[in-house]
Design an enzyme around this catalytic site. Structure first.
Site, mmCIF file in Angstrom:
data_model
loop_
_atom_site.group_PDB
_atom_site.id
_atom_site.type_symbol
_atom_site.label_atom_id
_atom_site.label_comp_id
_atom_site.label_asym_id
_atom_site.label_seq_id
_atom_site.Cartn_x
_atom_site.Cartn_y
_atom_site.Cartn_z
ATOM 1 N N GLY A 224 0.936 -1.175 -0.203
ATOM 2 C CA GLY A 224 0.177 -0.054 0.134
ATOM 3 C C GLY A 224 0.074 1.299 0.131
ATOM 4 O O GLY A 224 1.840 1.609 -0.624
ATOM 5 N N THR A 228 0.494 4.981 5.474
ATOM 6 C CA THR A 228 0.910 3.727 6.008
ATOM 7 C C THR A 228 1.629 2.895 6.396
ATOM 8 O O THR A 228 1.740 2.736 7.470
ATOM 9 C CB THR A 228 -0.584 2.910 4.662
ATOM 10 O OG1 THR A 228 -1.190 3.705 4.586
ATOM 11 C CG2 THR A 228 -1.356 1.776 6.136
ATOM 12 N N GLY A 229 2.261 2.306 5.616
ATOM 13 C CA GLY A 229 3.343 1.945 5.638
ATOM 14 C C GLY A 229 4.255 2.303 6.943
ATOM 15 O O GLY A 229 5.285 1.808 8.548
ATOM 16 N N GLU A 246 5.195 -3.260 0.620
ATOM 17 C CA GLU A 246 5.389 -3.155 -0.453
ATOM 18 C C GLU A 246 4.888 -1.880 -0.446
ATOM 19 O O GLU A 246 3.747 -1.641 -1.205
ATOM 20 C CB GLU A 246 5.491 -4.382 -1.402
ATOM 21 C CG GLU A 246 5.984 -3.438 -3.254
ATOM 22 C CD GLU A 246 4.586 -3.613 -3.755
ATOM 23 O OE1 GLU A 246 4.436 -2.103 -4.178
ATOM 24 O OE2 GLU A 246 4.273 -3.946 -4.028
#
Length: 468
Positions: A224, A228-229, A246
């Site tokens: 995503g 957010t990661g 990823e």
């Protein structure tokens, strides 16, 4: 309308509340799914944790055979899965669309089933024997996006299971149906609790954040956005989880002056516009040498005008809508900024609903938002250059590095330039052609770790060294 429940410990769980899933091509509701609570997430993790000892203790040949059976299950339901993908995500059945995605899910499953984790002998001398063993982790948490919902779910699930882990997966609230169906049919052959799925609209309860922080989840694999990661990394820090992330990219393609514009036009188009540009490894910006700039633009334009867009369930359609309203708004804004400064060669405007016309804009530079930000839609900015060192510097300028490509009739020269690109994958004369035996992942802010192949499988393990 479909009404699919979560799968927890092998049983369908409808939940106390539900939310609707909409077809982005029509705006109509096509299904309803359970809206998970934190308690239900805990139940799913508990089921996975309880199933783990027996699953990881299986002889390797038995676990491999079980995953081969999963490939058969997916293949048996391939057509139904493809139709669900089109209805919830928007990509057409035809071309590089939902039939392709469902077929790739089967192929990736079969390939992963046959990966091995042999003991590596580091030393075997009179002074002693040293062995490197790969050991499963426990419960793996998977959080997947809406752009390739089934295929990415398979990328997360299969290596985790192959390595001897159990799984709790949370699909995007925009595209949960194909994942729910896939998990349901895979549970027909898997022991209860080995593979669980929870669904959430991310409003009543932040299930993704709870997964990142959960003490009984040993690893999170996430595909995503970079923001957010970053939040997942923060949430996972207290429990020192393993992470495979990823994340977003802004892939550059560099077109050298020795190309045949007509010969590369189709590769350029699908490199940039597959899934209406909603692919992490799409070409998001294209640097074209001044001597072939106009000819490349013309060849690309001539092809782009022939590609039909519409409802993906209709025959002959090759491009679908943008999956979410937010993404449509983002693409509209970035294209407007590009159009204000550049030369709109094609498109530049929205269609009805969540459709956006394929757009090509030239005469831009890296300062324009359409170039500097990942648009994740059917819009390609073209930047003119005259010096290859300049083009490489521009391609490497941003803080992401997922993929890139070099286009040239001289493969050796292209490979030499590829080594100077700051990204995890570089393609020569195509863009985004991933395959299950080649590790895939990003550098810089495009992620941590890799997926696919032996290296991707090992990301689902701990190492243990034994000195004898």
């Amino acid at each position: 309308m479909l009404d699919l429940g979560m799968i927890i410990d092998g049983c369908q769980v409808m939940g106390q509340n539900s939310f609707a899933v909409f077809n982005p091509a029509t705006g109509k509701a096509i299904g309803s799914v359970a809206n998970s609570t934190i308690d239900e997430l805990d139940r799913a993790v508990c089921a996975a944790k309880s199933a783990y000892p027996a699953w990881t203790a299986l002889p390797d040949a038995d676990r491999k055979a079980a995953i081969d059976k999963l490939a058969i299950q997916l293949e048996t339901h391939q057509q139904k899965l493809a139709q669900l993908i089109t209805q919830e995500q928007g990509k057409p059945l035809a071309g590089p669309g939902s039939n392709f995605e469902a077929g790739a899910a089967v192929a990736w499953t079969r390939y992963t089933a046959n990966l091995e984790m042999p003991v590596k002998v580091l030393q075997d001398t009179s002074e002693g024997r040293v062995e490197l063993h790969r050991k499963s982790l426990g419960v793996v948490g998977s959080i997947t996006p809406w752009n390739w919902p089934l295929m990415i779910a398979i990328w997360h699930i299969m290596p985790a299971l192959r390595a001897g882990n159990t799984v709790v997966i949370k699909p995007s609230p925009f595209t949960p149906l194909s994942t729910l169906l896939a998990v349901q049919i895979m549970n027909e052959v898997l022991p209860a609790g080995v593979l669980n799925v929870v669904t959430s609209n991310d409003q009543e309860a932040n299930i993704g954040a709870a997964m990142a922080q959960h003490p009984d989840i040993r690893k999170i694999v996430f595909t995503g956005s970079t923001p957010t990661g970053e939040k997942i990394m923060q949430g996972a820090s207290a429990t020192m989880k393993r992470l495979t992330l990823e994340l977003g990219g802004n892939d550059a393609g560099i077109i050298l002056p020795d190309v045949n514009p007509t010969a590369i036009a189709e590769g350029l188009f699908w490199g940039a516009f597959i899934n209406s540009g909603q692919t992490c490894a799409c070409m998001k910006r294209m640097y074209v040498h001044d001597s072939v700039h106009d000819a490349v633009c013309e060849a690309l334009l001539n092809l782009a005008k022939t590609i039909p867009m519409g409802n993906g369930m209709d025959d002959g359609i090759l491009l679908g809508p943008l999956t979410t309203a937010d993404q449509h708004a983002k693409v509209s804004d970035l294209v407007a900024q590009g159009a204000a400064s550049g030369n709109v060669l094609l498109g530049g405007e929205s269609g009805e609903g969540q459709f956006f016309h394929p757009t090509i804009i030239s005469e831009l530079d890296n300062s324009n938002a359409l170039v500097a930000e990942e648009q994740f839609g059917p819009a390609l900015p073209i930047i003119r250059y005259s010096d290859i060192d300049e083009a490489l510097a521009l391609a490497n300028e941003f803080d992401v590095g997922l993929g890139g490509s070099i286009w040239s009739s001289d493969t050796d020269a292209a490979k030499s330039l590829a080594m100077r690109m700051e990204c995890g994958s570089v393609w020569i004369n195509n863009h985004g052609a991933i395959q299950p035996n080649a590790p895939f992942g990003g550098i810089k802010k495009s992620g941590i770790g890799v997926e696919f192949g032996e290296e991707g499988l090992f990301e689902n393990t701990d190492m243990q060294v034994i000195f004898a």
